[in-house]
Write an enzyme that holds these catalytic residues in place. Sequence first.
Site, short mmCIF file in Angstrom:
data_model
loop_
_atom_site.label_atom_id
_atom_site.label_comp_id
_atom_site.label_asym_id
_atom_site.label_seq_id
_atom_site.Cartn_x
_atom_site.Cartn_y
_atom_site.Cartn_z
N ASP A 129 4.68 2.34 -3.99
CA ASP A 129 5.22 3.52 -3.28
C ASP A 129 6.57 3.17 -2.68
O ASP A 129 6.89 3.56 -1.56
CB ASP A 129 4.25 3.99 -2.20
CG ASP A 129 4.62 5.37 -1.67
OD1 ASP A 129 5.34 6.11 -2.37
OD2 ASP A 129 4.20 5.71 -0.55
N LYS A 134 -0.74 0.60 14.04
CA LYS A 134 -0.93 1.55 12.95
C LYS A 134 -2.40 1.96 12.91
O LYS A 134 -3.28 1.14 12.62
CB LYS A 134 -0.51 0.92 11.61
CG LYS A 134 -0.49 1.92 10.45
CD LYS A 134 0.15 1.31 9.22
CE LYS A 134 0.27 2.35 8.10
NZ LYS A 134 0.93 1.78 6.90
N LYS A 173 0.91 11.04 6.44
CA LYS A 173 -0.27 11.64 5.87
C LYS A 173 -1.50 10.77 6.08
O LYS A 173 -2.62 11.28 6.19
CB LYS A 173 -0.06 11.86 4.37
CG LYS A 173 1.05 12.84 4.04
CD LYS A 173 1.18 13.04 2.55
CE LYS A 173 1.57 11.73 1.85
NZ LYS A 173 1.75 11.92 0.39
N THR A 182 4.45 9.52 12.44
CA THR A 182 3.22 10.12 11.91
C THR A 182 3.39 10.30 10.41
O THR A 182 4.49 10.54 9.91
CB THR A 182 2.94 11.49 12.56
OG1 THR A 182 4.05 12.35 12.31
CG2 THR A 182 2.71 11.36 14.05
#
Length: 516
Positions: free
Chosen positions: A405, A289, A263, A261
Amino acid sequence: MDSVGVAAAAPDAGPGAAWQSKCPWGAPNTTSISCSLADVMSEQLAKELQLEEENAAFPEVVAVAEGPFITGENADTSSDLMLAQMLQMEFDREYDAQLRREEKKINGDSKVSISFENYRKVHPYDSDSSEDEVDWQDTRHDPYRADKPTTTPRRGFIGKGKDITTKHDEVVCGRKNTARMENFAPEFQVGDGIGMDLKLSNQVFNALKQHAYSEERRSARLHEKKEHSTAEKAVDPKTRLLLYKMVNAGMLETITGCISTGKESVVFHAYGGKSATEDKVIPSECAIKVFKTTLNEFKNRDKYIKDDYRFKDRFSKLNPRKIIRMWAEKEMHNLTRMQNAGIPCPQVVILKKHVLVMSFIGKDQVPAPKLKDVTLSSEDMKKAYYQTLNMMQQLYKECNLVHADLSEYNMLWHDGKVWLIDVSQSVEPTHPHGLEFLFRDCRNVSQFFQKGGVAEALNERELFNAVSGLNITADNEVDFQAEIEALEKMNEDHVQNHGKKLSTFSSDGDPPIYDE
């Protein structure tokens, strides 16, 4: 001696005769009343004698006041059925009288009373009912029943002189406010304030009214969130329907459960099925996903997609909820580029709205560990560093992408090599903030491997130049970032003036340049 003389001598018989007359063992003096045989057989005489005996035995018997005693004079007693009905009616009346006495005894002077109306035998609407019985609907005053609101005349006051009462009277306004509480939402419990003659001030009523409206809006928001969003480790009805369709179509064999899990999304594990086309092979284990359809996590992340020329035109025309679908579509396109370049990453299987099905990185429902969670030897850590450096260069030069990221949280260690995941926010280098994102990725990677003991690890500025091929010579980080911002500004000005994407980064092996 004649009989007269005997009779006269009897009173003078002496004290013995008097004792004999008072003695209980003496013979009683009975006086017999002569009557004819017709009087003995008379029914009227028998009834009178019976009444005398009953009055002597029960002198204080209370007679039932519900109605007259049914006798042969006022009713036809020739039918046994009629006699039975009259007897039953008389019994019912006596039973009802007993119920009323019990009811009066229990209630007493209490404001809250009970009623035995349901247990009565003779109902008040019968023609033989007495006048003192109440109507079937109880007409007694109910203290908990709301009184009719008194209307205030147009002039705004009632009464005269010192007895005048205006519409601003504290008692009148308080009672009106209490009555208006019944207009609140049914979910807002207000109690029985009218029955208690409760008087609410305007300040208290306005506070309760505002709170009731706030609770109503809050309940609506919770319902909206439940129906249109995916919560942690759960899916909303629309997402569940998409997954059911995939299973029913045979694309997925079964969905086992949640494995991760975050954000922005929730990842489930599933076993692959059979594809409808022969040219497409579905992996034996898949990762599903599901992007969360709440907008809370995407409010500050629109910069990754609104300035991407691939989605810029569509971004301004879509409503906020469809942007999440575009986010999933963006990850699918980025994964396809990486797969074509040979970078280890999940293989895309299918995309349905905000649900992306990929190949599973792991084995037997156990996902591959993240690079931050695995303990590697110095040799494996060095190998992972060079592999990461190579993937960053491939991603920049061959795929024309910047991860944006990249860190040890988005790199998996599986089968002795590093796998890249979570590329939904990846942008192209010509993005207005593309070089800033690349420098941030270089800082994260450099700090992780330097802490891991890799002596050959470059610092963030050297790693940035090695990946991008730019030769930015700056002595400190502030000047280095200033030059990066200057390059981004040049590219942004060119895009605004010519509408074309132009790479101003002149070096060998750069991404494809879009010339005019």
